[in-house]
Design an enzyme around this catalytic site. Structure first.
Site, PDB file in Angstrom:
ATOM      1  N   CYS A 181     -54.621  39.229 -32.205  1.00 46.66           N
ATOM      2  CA  CYS A 181     -54.713  38.101 -33.151  1.00 46.66           C
ATOM      3  C   CYS A 181     -54.410  36.813 -32.391  1.00 46.66           C
ATOM      4  CB  CYS A 181     -53.772  38.281 -34.329  1.00 46.66           C
ATOM      5  SG  CYS A 181     -53.926  39.861 -35.179  1.00 46.66           S
ATOM      6  N   ASP A 230     -49.088  38.626 -33.088  1.00 41.88           N
ATOM      7  CA  ASP A 230     -48.805  37.545 -34.040  1.00 41.88           C
ATOM      8  C   ASP A 230     -49.681  37.821 -35.251  1.00 41.88           C
ATOM      9  OD1 ASP A 230     -48.290  35.263 -35.422  1.00 41.88           O
ATOM     10  OD2 ASP A 230     -48.858  33.868 -33.833  1.00 41.88           O
ATOM     11  N   ASP A 280     -62.193  43.558 -34.223  1.00 37.92           N
ATOM     12  CA  ASP A 280     -61.178  43.907 -35.203  1.00 37.92           C
ATOM     13  C   ASP A 280     -60.176  44.849 -34.548  1.00 37.92           C
ATOM     14  OD1 ASP A 280     -59.647  44.797 -37.318  1.00 37.92           O
ATOM     15  OD2 ASP A 280     -61.339  45.224 -38.634  1.00 37.92           O
ATOM     16  N   CYS A 298     -45.397  33.820 -38.803  1.00 32.41           N
ATOM     17  CA  CYS A 298     -44.909  32.472 -39.142  1.00 32.41           C
ATOM     18  C   CYS A 298     -44.619  32.430 -40.644  1.00 32.41           C
ATOM     19  CB  CYS A 298     -45.908  31.400 -38.732  1.00 32.41           C
ATOM     20  SG  CYS A 298     -47.600  31.649 -39.321  1.00 32.41           S
ATOM     21  N   ASP A 343     -59.221  38.705 -30.979  1.00 32.75           N
ATOM     22  CA  ASP A 343     -59.165  38.108 -32.317  1.00 32.75           C
ATOM     23  C   ASP A 343     -60.430  38.496 -33.074  1.00 32.75           C
ATOM     24  OD1 ASP A 343     -57.282  35.850 -33.674  1.00 32.75           O
ATOM     25  OD2 ASP A 343     -59.326  35.709 -34.443  1.00 32.75           O
ATOM     26  N   PRO A 369     -55.308  30.505 -32.369  1.00 29.65           N
ATOM     27  CA  PRO A 369     -56.079  29.592 -31.517  1.00 29.65           C
ATOM     28  C   PRO A 369     -55.715  29.607 -30.044  1.00 29.65           C
ATOM     29  CG  PRO A 369     -54.397  28.361 -32.663  1.00 29.65           C
ATOM     30  CD  PRO A 369     -54.289  29.771 -33.167  1.00 29.65           C
ATOM     31  N   GLY A 370     -54.683  30.371 -29.635  1.00 35.14           N
ATOM     32  CA  GLY A 370     -54.566  30.663 -28.223  1.00 35.14           C
ATOM     33  C   GLY A 370     -53.381  30.120 -27.461  1.00 35.14           C
ATOM     34  N   GLY A 371     -52.428  29.467 -28.117  1.00 33.98           N
ATOM     35  CA  GLY A 371     -51.282  28.952 -27.372  1.00 33.98           C
ATOM     36  C   GLY A 371     -50.519  30.027 -26.636  1.00 33.98           C
ATOM     37  N   LYS A 372     -50.358  31.188 -27.275  1.00 36.13           N
ATOM     38  CA  LYS A 372     -49.612  32.279 -26.640  1.00 36.13           C
ATOM     39  C   LYS A 372     -50.418  32.904 -25.505  1.00 36.13           C
ATOM     40  CE  LYS A 372     -47.235  33.182 -31.014  1.00 36.13           C
ATOM     41  NZ  LYS A 372     -48.007  32.177 -31.786  1.00 36.13           N
TER      42      LYS A 372
END
Length: 410
Positions: A229, A291, A276, A344, A250, A232-235
């Site tokens: 997951c 996440d 998936d 989150c 993702d 948007p890719g920060g991790k």
């Protein structure tokens, strides 16, 4: 301020409060011809109204015998919030609000009402608005859990525009003040792409709480790591910058587009897969970061539209999906490997209870609480999870609400 931005702000409010669109979708649906400066101003104004909607309505209520149509209500709300939070001159705000009402075919007959109501509100009223309360489906379980004082502190953070947090590549710095956990914080960032180091790819935008998930995972150079997951890719960027071989998975190809753009800008590498998780065959991995999809109730400080487009009914289904994803992720982990699970969310069902259920289903798992710079002792739960709340660091802008836990496979 040009009335064009105010008109766009009202359109955004109509989409969120009337059509129950997420703010990002409402913003994408604005006319393409709108000037960037007008769009940015409209976005800021509309978000400010969402952060103060109920207090604004309470100021307006004594002057309205019945609720006017939604667009007129949003014109009034926008005027009240501008005067209350920005100290805008009442004369100009009232004039603009009346003009907005006159422009609309369905609102022009109520321009006089807009004028009369706003002129009745004395300037002395506009000394700031109280905090917006969370919806009852969210507020009640949080009050039971943490008490009214903590919930009021969270709501106070929600009512203020959040600062911008950045994560820098190892050994580099980003604009702003350094935070104890290693992130950098800017209060008035302006245009992100104009900040020093953006073009060079030295850093990326990432809330300080979100960045802690990778720091808890503690990726090592050369490890095979999966970011499930990922968009948007920060991790993913954090994992790649740590020298791991990253697989970023993702479900959404569209959302992965932003991840690919950031990889290109920062010069980092990852194997990006659109699939998936529940049907994908991958691994085994040394470490996995999950996440998981969640209610996002921890992000209201940045997304004040969420309380108006969600009602909590989706949480049981999300919790069930999280459990399924956790079991699936464990199957992709090497023996002795570690998994970090995070959401989150402020809700126990998507955090503490999820960890407890995972340990019941997999008795051999062990929970680990490694030393992480800047993480305070009181943030850890009795079962070893990391509970982050928006009221932490409240004096400098707070943080997103997160639950993060690291487990090791036997």
């Amino acid at each position: 301020m040009a009335d064009g931005a105010r008109a766009l702000a009202v359109a955004l409010l109509d989409a969120v409060l009337g059509d129950r669109k997420l703010f990002a979708q409402a913003l994408a649906d604005l006319p393409a011809a709108a000037a960037p400066a007008e769009r940015a101003r409209a976005q800021r104004l509309a978000l400010s109204v969402l952060r103060h909607l109920d207090p604004a309505d309470r100021l307006l209520a004594p002057h309205l015998r019945k609720a006017p149509p939604l667009t007129v209500r949003n014109i009034l709300r926008l005027a009240v919030v501008e005067m209350a939070t920005e100290g805008a001159a009442p004369h100009g705000v009232v004039s603009s609000a009346v003009d907005l009402a006159r422009r609309g075919r369905r609102t022009q007959h109520l321009a006089g009402l807009v004028n009369a109501v706003l002129r009745k509100l004395a300037p002395a009223t506009f000394e700031g608005l109280p905090a917006q309360l969370m919806p009852m489906w969210l507020r009640q379980p949080l009050v039971r859990r943490w008490g009214r004082g903590v919930v009021a502190a969270i709501e106070a953070v929600h009512s203020r525009p959040p600062p911008l947090d950045l994560t820098a590549k190892p050994g580099l710095v980003a604009p702003g003040e350094p935070l104890p956990t290693g992130s950098f914080r800017l209060k008035d960032a302006g245009q992100v792409s104009a900040l020093p180091g953006y073009e060079a790819g030295d850093w990326w935008v990432q809330d300080a709480a979100a960045a802690l998930a990778v720091r808890l995972l503690d990726p090592q150079p050369g490890e095979d790591v999966a970011d499930l997951c990922a968009a948007p890719g920060g991790k993913t960027l954090q994992l790649a910058a740590a020298g791991t071989r990253v697989t970023a998975l993702d479900l959404s190809e569209a959302r992965l587009g932003r991840l690919r753009e950031n990889l290109a800008r920062t010069g980092l590498q990852a194997d990006v897969v659109a699939a998936d998780l529940l049907g994908w065959e991958g691994g085994p991995f040394d470490a996995i970061l999950l996440d998981a999809p969640c209610s996002a109730t921890g992000t209201i400080r940045r997304h004040p539209d969420l309380p108006f487009v969600k009602d909590g009914s989706e949480i049981p289904e999300l919790a069930a999906l999280q459990a399924t994803m956790l079991d699936r992720a464990l199957g992709m982990l090497k023996p002795g490997g570690r998994l970090v699970f995070c959401t989150c969310s402020l809700l126990e069902e998507e955090g503490e209870a999820q960890l407890a259920a995972l340990l019941d289903r997999h008795p051999g798992l062990s929970v680990e609480t490694p030393e992480v710079a800047g993480v305070e002792h009181g943030w850890w739960t009795d079962r070893g999870g990391l509970r982050l709340r928006p009221d932490f660091w409240a004096d400098t802008g707070g943080m997103d609400g997160f639950f993060i836990a690291r487990v090791r496979k036997p």
